[in-house]
Design a protein around this motif. Structure first.
Motif, mmCIF file in Angstrom:
data_model
loop_
_atom_site.group_PDB
_atom_site.id
_atom_site.type_symbol
_atom_site.label_atom_id
_atom_site.label_comp_id
_atom_site.label_asym_id
_atom_site.label_seq_id
_atom_site.Cartn_x
_atom_site.Cartn_y
_atom_site.Cartn_z
ATOM 1 N N ALA A 103 -5.223 7.425 -3.435
ATOM 2 C CA ALA A 103 -4.352 6.261 -3.253
ATOM 3 C C ALA A 103 -5.172 4.983 -3.113
ATOM 4 C CB ALA A 103 -3.463 6.460 -2.025
ATOM 5 N N LEU A 104 -6.257 5.035 -2.350
ATOM 6 C CA LEU A 104 -7.083 3.848 -2.136
ATOM 7 C C LEU A 104 -7.836 3.454 -3.398
ATOM 8 C CD1 LEU A 104 -8.497 4.641 1.416
ATOM 9 C CD2 LEU A 104 -6.800 2.913 0.816
ATOM 10 N N ILE A 105 -8.376 4.427 -4.124
ATOM 11 C CA ILE A 105 -9.132 4.134 -5.348
ATOM 12 C C ILE A 105 -8.239 3.486 -6.401
ATOM 13 C CG2 ILE A 105 -10.305 5.182 -7.331
ATOM 14 C CD1 ILE A 105 -11.493 7.223 -5.343
ATOM 15 N N ILE A 106 -7.038 4.055 -6.598
ATOM 16 C CA ILE A 106 -6.128 3.499 -7.601
ATOM 17 C C ILE A 106 -5.681 2.098 -7.197
ATOM 18 C CG2 ILE A 106 -3.855 3.744 -8.679
ATOM 19 C CD1 ILE A 106 -4.241 6.765 -8.569
ATOM 20 N N TYR A 129 -4.515 -6.814 0.392
ATOM 21 C CA TYR A 129 -3.213 -6.326 -0.068
ATOM 22 C C TYR A 129 -3.341 -4.932 -0.674
ATOM 23 C CZ TYR A 129 1.240 -6.198 -2.555
ATOM 24 O OH TYR A 129 2.477 -5.836 -3.016
ATOM 25 N N ALA A 130 -4.404 -4.703 -1.442
ATOM 26 C CA ALA A 130 -4.621 -3.394 -2.054
ATOM 27 C C ALA A 130 -4.801 -2.322 -0.987
ATOM 28 C CB ALA A 130 -5.827 -3.426 -2.970
ATOM 29 N N LEU A 131 -5.515 -2.642 0.100
ATOM 30 C CA LEU A 131 -5.692 -1.686 1.193
ATOM 31 C C LEU A 131 -4.370 -1.395 1.885
ATOM 32 C CD1 LEU A 131 -9.050 -2.944 2.764
ATOM 33 C CD2 LEU A 131 -8.667 -0.773 1.589
ATOM 34 N N ILE A 132 -3.559 -2.431 2.069
ATOM 35 C CA ILE A 132 -2.229 -2.234 2.662
ATOM 36 C C ILE A 132 -1.421 -1.265 1.812
ATOM 37 C CG2 ILE A 132 -0.008 -3.342 3.146
ATOM 38 C CD1 ILE A 132 -1.552 -5.858 3.948
ATOM 39 N N ILE A 133 -1.401 -1.498 0.496
ATOM 40 C CA ILE A 133 -0.659 -0.638 -0.412
ATOM 41 C C ILE A 133 -1.232 0.780 -0.401
ATOM 42 C CG2 ILE A 133 -0.043 -0.218 -2.820
ATOM 43 C CD1 ILE A 133 1.528 -2.465 -1.506
ATOM 44 N N GLY A 134 -2.567 0.883 -0.443
ATOM 45 C CA GLY A 134 -3.210 2.193 -0.475
ATOM 46 C C GLY A 134 -2.870 3.041 0.732
ATOM 47 N N PHE A 135 -2.952 2.470 1.928
ATOM 48 C CA PHE A 135 -2.646 3.229 3.139
ATOM 49 C C PHE A 135 -1.144 3.481 3.292
ATOM 50 C CE2 PHE A 135 -6.939 1.889 4.487
ATOM 51 C CZ PHE A 135 -7.413 3.131 4.903
ATOM 52 N N THR A 136 -0.321 2.562 2.758
ATOM 53 C CA THR A 136 1.122 2.780 2.785
ATOM 54 C C THR A 136 1.510 3.923 1.851
ATOM 55 O OG1 THR A 136 1.511 0.432 3.265
ATOM 56 C CG2 THR A 136 3.383 1.703 2.479
ATOM 57 N N VAL A 137 0.889 3.962 0.666
ATOM 58 C CA VAL A 137 1.109 5.078 -0.260
ATOM 59 C C VAL A 137 0.680 6.389 0.388
ATOM 60 C CG1 VAL A 137 0.322 6.131 -2.415
ATOM 61 C CG2 VAL A 137 0.972 3.723 -2.373
ATOM 62 N N THR A 138 -0.466 6.374 1.057
ATOM 63 C CA THR A 138 -0.952 7.569 1.751
ATOM 64 C C THR A 138 0.061 8.052 2.781
ATOM 65 O OG1 THR A 138 -3.251 6.840 1.482
ATOM 66 C CG2 THR A 138 -2.824 8.518 3.145
ATOM 67 N N SER A 139 0.596 7.125 3.560
ATOM 68 C CA SER A 139 1.604 7.483 4.565
ATOM 69 C C SER A 139 2.847 8.074 3.915
ATOM 70 C CB SER A 139 1.991 6.240 5.392
ATOM 71 O OG SER A 139 0.885 5.739 6.109
ATOM 72 N N SER A 140 3.251 7.514 2.782
ATOM 73 C CA SER A 140 4.436 8.016 2.076
ATOM 74 C C SER A 140 4.214 9.437 1.575
ATOM 75 C CB SER A 140 4.770 7.092 0.894
ATOM 76 O OG SER A 140 5.041 5.779 1.332
ATOM 77 N N VAL A 141 3.007 9.701 1.034
ATOM 78 C CA VAL A 141 2.674 11.044 0.562
ATOM 79 C C VAL A 141 2.700 12.036 1.721
ATOM 80 C CG1 VAL A 141 0.831 12.493 -0.377
ATOM 81 C CG2 VAL A 141 1.325 10.279 -1.422
ATOM 82 N N TYR A 142 2.075 11.678 2.839
ATOM 83 C CA TYR A 142 2.052 12.566 4.001
ATOM 84 C C TYR A 142 3.461 12.830 4.518
ATOM 85 C CZ TYR A 142 -3.019 11.757 4.373
ATOM 86 O OH TYR A 142 -4.367 11.703 4.138
#
Length: 233
Positions: A103-106, A129-142
């Motif tokens: 998520a973070l790399i993409i 902003y990219a880090l916010i999105i990356g960690f938010t995507v990670t939370s959604s996956v979990y």
């Protein structure tokens, strides 16, 4: 690297890893197209983020589906091994951090490349902003995996869950866009020119949420797997 991820590869076959990585590579290309050409960074990553969540959540059924379900017969071969519990614990942890890295790399990669496409320059505030999105995507996956691994025994149930849960989890992506719009004067922007205190606060919240859900996911899966050792009347 192979030795470090050997437990993960017990559940993630080479074929499934190839399919998942190809799908994520497609999402990466799509993110560059949308963020760098069509919609800009503020809205572009929202659509791409949901694609990433759906891809990872869908493939997860073929790797770890039902691992926390007590009546899941597919897990019996692992329970029959005296190393089964240790393998499951390490595989779940490895998978969780692999998904976070993806998520973070993409997110970071697409924002950086989009910057150069749009402005021929590099803007550090876009990375926040990219880090916010990356960690938010990670939370959604979990969040998706906590539910599907515990309750979804069949592909039909799994698909129904991930679509509903992804829509619910997408609400986490609304505050970052609102923050960006308010601080940068509109949605139609080429890059994030300003990140105020609200943006950094949300970044901290997104990071904390991702790691809290990481622990909940690991604990849920391990406890669910352990329950399969106990007989019921």
């Amino acid at each position: 690297m192979g030795k470090l991820l050997k437990e993960y590869r017990v559940f993630a076959s080479r074929k499934m890893r190839i399919i998942e990585n190809l799908c994520l590579l497609g999402a990466f290309g799509l993110s560059i197209l949308i963020c760098g050409v069509l919609m800009g960074p503020a809205l572009g990553m929202i659509f791409v983020s949901m694609t990433i969540v759906l891809v990872i959540s869908f493939i997860d059924f073929y790797m770890f589906g039902g691992i926390a379900v007590k009546g899941q017969i597919m897990m019996d071969f692992v329970r029959s091994s005296y190393k089964g519990m240790d393998v499951v614990r390490k595989a779940i942890i490895e998978d969780a951090y692999i998904n976070m890295a993806r998520a973070l790399i993409i997110s970071l990669g697409s924002i950086i490349i989009s910057d150069f496409i749009l402005t021929k320059n590099f803007h550090p505030n876009n990375l926040v902003y990219a880090l916010i999105i990356g960690f938010t995507v990670t939370s959604s996956v979990y969040f998706n995996q906590i539910i599907t691994r515990k309750f979804a025994k069949t592909m039909m149930a799994h698909m129904g869950c991930i679509y509903i849960l992804t829509i619910v989890a997408s609400l986490l992506l609304v505050p970052p866009v609102v923050i960006i719009v308010l601080e940068n004067g509109g949605i139609d922007i080429d890059y994030i020119g300003s990140v105020g205190i609200a943006g950094y606060i949300y970044l901290v919240i997104a990071i904390l949420l991702a790691f809290v859900l990481n622990r909940i996911l690991v604990k849920t899966c391990i406890n669910g797997f352990k329950s399969g050792y106990r007989d019921t009347l």
